[in-house]
Design a protein around this motif. Structure first.
Motif, PDB file in Angstrom:
ATOM      1  N   GLU A  80      20.177  55.991   4.560  1.00 11.88           N
ATOM      2  CA  GLU A  80      21.309  55.369   4.752  1.00 11.88           C
ATOM      3  C   GLU A  80      21.495  53.548   4.515  1.00 11.88           C
ATOM      4  O   GLU A  80      20.505  52.951   4.938  1.00 11.88           O
ATOM      5  CB  GLU A  80      21.355  55.302   6.743  1.00 11.88           C
ATOM      6  N   LEU A  81      22.349  53.346   3.825  1.00 12.22           N
ATOM      7  CA  LEU A  81      22.731  52.065   3.387  1.00 12.22           C
ATOM      8  C   LEU A  81      23.739  51.503   3.702  1.00 12.22           C
ATOM      9  O   LEU A  81      24.892  51.966   3.457  1.00 12.22           O
ATOM     10  CB  LEU A  81      22.686  52.065   1.749  1.00 12.22           C
ATOM     11  N   GLU A  82      23.809  50.099   3.994  1.00 11.72           N
ATOM     12  CA  GLU A  82      24.913  49.243   4.338  1.00 11.72           C
ATOM     13  C   GLU A  82      25.220  48.258   3.194  1.00 11.72           C
ATOM     14  O   GLU A  82      24.345  47.725   2.614  1.00 11.72           O
ATOM     15  CB  GLU A  82      24.547  48.392   5.521  1.00 11.72           C
ATOM     16  N   TYR A  83      26.512  48.690   2.857  1.00 16.75           N
ATOM     17  CA  TYR A  83      26.998  47.644   1.725  1.00 16.75           C
ATOM     18  C   TYR A  83      28.254  46.590   2.267  1.00 16.75           C
ATOM     19  O   TYR A  83      28.884  46.909   3.045  1.00 16.75           O
ATOM     20  CB  TYR A  83      27.692  48.610   0.697  1.00 16.75           C
ATOM     21  N   ILE A  84      27.896  45.497   1.662  1.00 19.63           N
ATOM     22  CA  ILE A  84      28.832  44.560   1.986  1.00 19.63           C
ATOM     23  C   ILE A  84      29.356  44.060   0.742  1.00 19.63           C
ATOM     24  O   ILE A  84      28.934  43.603  -0.313  1.00 19.63           O
ATOM     25  CB  ILE A  84      28.080  42.906   2.775  1.00 19.63           C
ATOM     26  N   VAL A  85      31.008  44.261   0.660  1.00 18.88           N
ATOM     27  CA  VAL A  85      31.417  44.091  -0.679  1.00 18.88           C
ATOM     28  C   VAL A  85      32.660  43.076  -0.405  1.00 18.88           C
ATOM     29  O   VAL A  85      33.497  43.193   0.587  1.00 18.88           O
ATOM     30  CB  VAL A  85      32.193  45.156  -0.996  1.00 18.88           C
ATOM     31  N   GLU A  86      32.647  41.714  -1.078  1.00 16.30           N
ATOM     32  CA  GLU A  86      33.656  40.690  -0.997  1.00 16.30           C
ATOM     33  C   GLU A  86      34.899  41.233  -0.766  1.00 16.30           C
ATOM     34  O   GLU A  86      35.575  42.169  -1.192  1.00 16.30           O
ATOM     35  CB  GLU A  86      33.574  40.122  -2.370  1.00 16.30           C
ATOM     36  N   GLY A  87      35.411  40.721   0.472  1.00 18.35           N
ATOM     37  CA  GLY A  87      36.944  41.084   0.785  1.00 18.35           C
ATOM     38  C   GLY A  87      37.175  42.276   1.547  1.00 18.35           C
ATOM     39  O   GLY A  87      38.302  42.674   1.663  1.00 18.35           O
ATOM     40  N   LYS A  88      35.996  42.957   2.037  1.00 21.11           N
ATOM     41  CA  LYS A  88      36.194  44.337   2.661  1.00 21.11           C
ATOM     42  C   LYS A  88      35.179  44.338   3.729  1.00 21.11           C
ATOM     43  O   LYS A  88      34.242  43.582   3.865  1.00 21.11           O
ATOM     44  CB  LYS A  88      35.941  45.211   1.839  1.00 21.11           C
ATOM     45  N   HIS A 107      28.834  41.670  -4.016  1.00 24.34           N
ATOM     46  CA  HIS A 107      28.194  42.695  -2.943  1.00 24.34           C
ATOM     47  C   HIS A 107      26.810  42.580  -2.840  1.00 24.34           C
ATOM     48  O   HIS A 107      25.943  41.704  -3.540  1.00 24.34           O
ATOM     49  CB  HIS A 107      28.873  44.154  -3.403  1.00 24.34           C
ATOM     50  N   SER A 108      26.240  43.436  -1.657  1.00 23.71           N
ATOM     51  CA  SER A 108      24.942  43.392  -1.431  1.00 23.71           C
ATOM     52  C   SER A 108      24.608  44.784  -0.845  1.00 23.71           C
ATOM     53  O   SER A 108      25.593  45.507  -0.363  1.00 23.71           O
ATOM     54  CB  SER A 108      24.449  42.313  -0.362  1.00 23.71           C
ATOM     55  N   ALA A 109      23.380  45.187  -0.704  1.00 22.30           N
ATOM     56  CA  ALA A 109      23.195  46.302   0.016  1.00 22.30           C
ATOM     57  C   ALA A 109      21.705  46.231   0.695  1.00 22.30           C
ATOM     58  O   ALA A 109      20.818  45.384   0.398  1.00 22.30           O
ATOM     59  CB  ALA A 109      22.851  47.423  -1.200  1.00 22.30           C
ATOM     60  N   LYS A 110      21.514  46.909   1.956  1.00 21.47           N
ATOM     61  CA  LYS A 110      20.530  47.038   2.698  1.00 21.47           C
ATOM     62  C   LYS A 110      20.275  48.192   3.363  1.00 21.47           C
ATOM     63  O   LYS A 110      21.164  49.215   3.748  1.00 21.47           O
ATOM     64  CB  LYS A 110      20.706  46.063   4.041  1.00 21.47           C
ATOM     65  N   ASN A 111      18.826  48.718   3.303  1.00 22.96           N
ATOM     66  CA  ASN A 111      18.461  49.794   3.893  1.00 22.96           C
ATOM     67  C   ASN A 111      18.396  49.648   5.438  1.00 22.96           C
ATOM     68  O   ASN A 111      17.577  48.891   5.983  1.00 22.96           O
ATOM     69  CB  ASN A 111      17.184  50.280   3.477  1.00 22.96           C
ATOM     70  N   LEU A 112      19.274  50.427   6.208  1.00 21.72           N
ATOM     71  CA  LEU A 112      19.132  50.349   7.563  1.00 21.72           C
ATOM     72  C   LEU A 112      18.359  51.135   8.373  1.00 21.72           C
ATOM     73  O   LEU A 112      17.901  50.949   9.671  1.00 21.72           O
ATOM     74  CB  LEU A 112      20.832  50.405   8.422  1.00 21.72           C
ATOM     75  N   GLY A 113      17.735  52.178   7.751  1.00 22.56           N
ATOM     76  CA  GLY A 113      16.956  53.115   8.342  1.00 22.56           C
ATOM     77  C   GLY A 113      15.411  52.809   8.097  1.00 22.56           C
ATOM     78  O   GLY A 113      14.955  51.940   8.037  1.00 22.56           O
ATOM     79  N   LYS A 114      14.612  53.738   9.030  1.00 25.24           N
ATOM     80  CA  LYS A 114      13.184  53.665   8.984  1.00 25.24           C
ATOM     81  C   LYS A 114      12.445  54.518   7.850  1.00 25.24           C
ATOM     82  O   LYS A 114      11.345  54.430   7.886  1.00 25.24           O
ATOM     83  CB  LYS A 114      12.751  54.277  10.399  1.00 25.24           C
ATOM     84  N   THR A 115      13.226  55.061   6.881  1.00 19.98           N
ATOM     85  CA  THR A 115      12.694  55.723   5.786  1.00 19.98           C
ATOM     86  C   THR A 115      13.274  55.176   4.598  1.00 19.98           C
ATOM     87  O   THR A 115      14.232  54.345   4.584  1.00 19.98           O
ATOM     88  CB  THR A 115      12.856  57.174   5.965  1.00 19.98           C
ATOM     89  N   LYS A 116      12.759  55.595   3.442  1.00 18.31           N
ATOM     90  CA  LYS A 116      13.185  55.290   2.129  1.00 18.31           C
ATOM     91  C   LYS A 116      14.804  55.692   1.946  1.00 18.31           C
ATOM     92  O   LYS A 116      15.054  56.789   2.276  1.00 18.31           O
ATOM     93  CB  LYS A 116      12.275  55.719   1.035  1.00 18.31           C
ATOM     94  N   ALA A 117      15.397  54.681   1.359  1.00 18.76           N
ATOM     95  CA  ALA A 117      16.850  54.939   1.042  1.00 18.76           C
ATOM     96  C   ALA A 117      17.095  55.004  -0.555  1.00 18.76           C
ATOM     97  O   ALA A 117      16.220  54.084  -1.162  1.00 18.76           O
ATOM     98  CB  ALA A 117      17.851  54.101   1.684  1.00 18.76           C
ATOM     99  N   SER A 118      17.935  55.907  -1.273  1.00 17.79           N
ATOM    100  CA  SER A 118      18.005  55.742  -2.469  1.00 17.79           C
ATOM    101  C   SER A 118      19.394  56.001  -3.006  1.00 17.79           C
ATOM    102  O   SER A 118      20.096  56.598  -2.285  1.00 17.79           O
ATOM    103  CB  SER A 118      17.250  56.856  -3.482  1.00 17.79           C
TER     104      SER A 118
END
Length: 136
Positions: A80-88, A107-118
């Motif tokens: 599960e990844l959170e993306y923050i994209v400029e203007g959205k 933009h940026s991305a972050k793994n919100l989960g407790k396991t690896k995200a890909s």
């Protein structure tokens, strides 16, 4: 004697290139994130190439603000990844979901989960430019 000098120059050159490569990658990739380039091809449009990479995020890791010299198409493979994209507003994506990021968009991305995200990232970018630019 001349052969030894040439060998020494070659070894020093290889070490310097390796050091530069390591320091350059350390500046662009946070700990806990690995990037494996899968393929790179010239497109039919002159000066444009496609780069495809698998990006793994350890739990809780984030790739800060950055942009690309072209479009990025993201397909989340796992986690599960959170993306923050400029203007959205921020968006959270799970395996099987996709995201399109226009050229030059911060933009940026972050793994919100407790396991690896890909994610599978496909870039359609200007050839010869750095694949990404960090934004402070």
């Amino acid at each position: 004697m001349k052969s030894n000098k040439n060998l020494l120059r070659t070894v020093v050159t290889i070490l310097l290139i390796g050091t530069y490569t390591i320091s350059a990658s350390a500046q662009t990739k946070p700990n806990g994130i690995s990037r494996t380039e899968l393929q790179r091809h010239d497109m039919s449009t002159s000066g444009i190439e496609m780069v495809q990479a698998n990006i793994d995020f350890e739990p809780g890791t984030a790739f800060g603000n950055h942009n690309h010299p072209g479009e990025e198409i993201i397909y989340v493979l796992e986690g599960e990844l959170e993306y923050i994209v400029e203007g959205k507003p921020p968006v959270i994506l799970k395996a099987g979901e996709v995201l399109f990021i226009p050229a030059g968009t911060i933009h940026s991305a972050k793994n919100l989960g407790k396991t690896k995200a890909s994610e599978l990232a496909t870039y359609i970018v200007e050839k010869g430019k750095p694949l990404l630019q960090l934004i402070k």
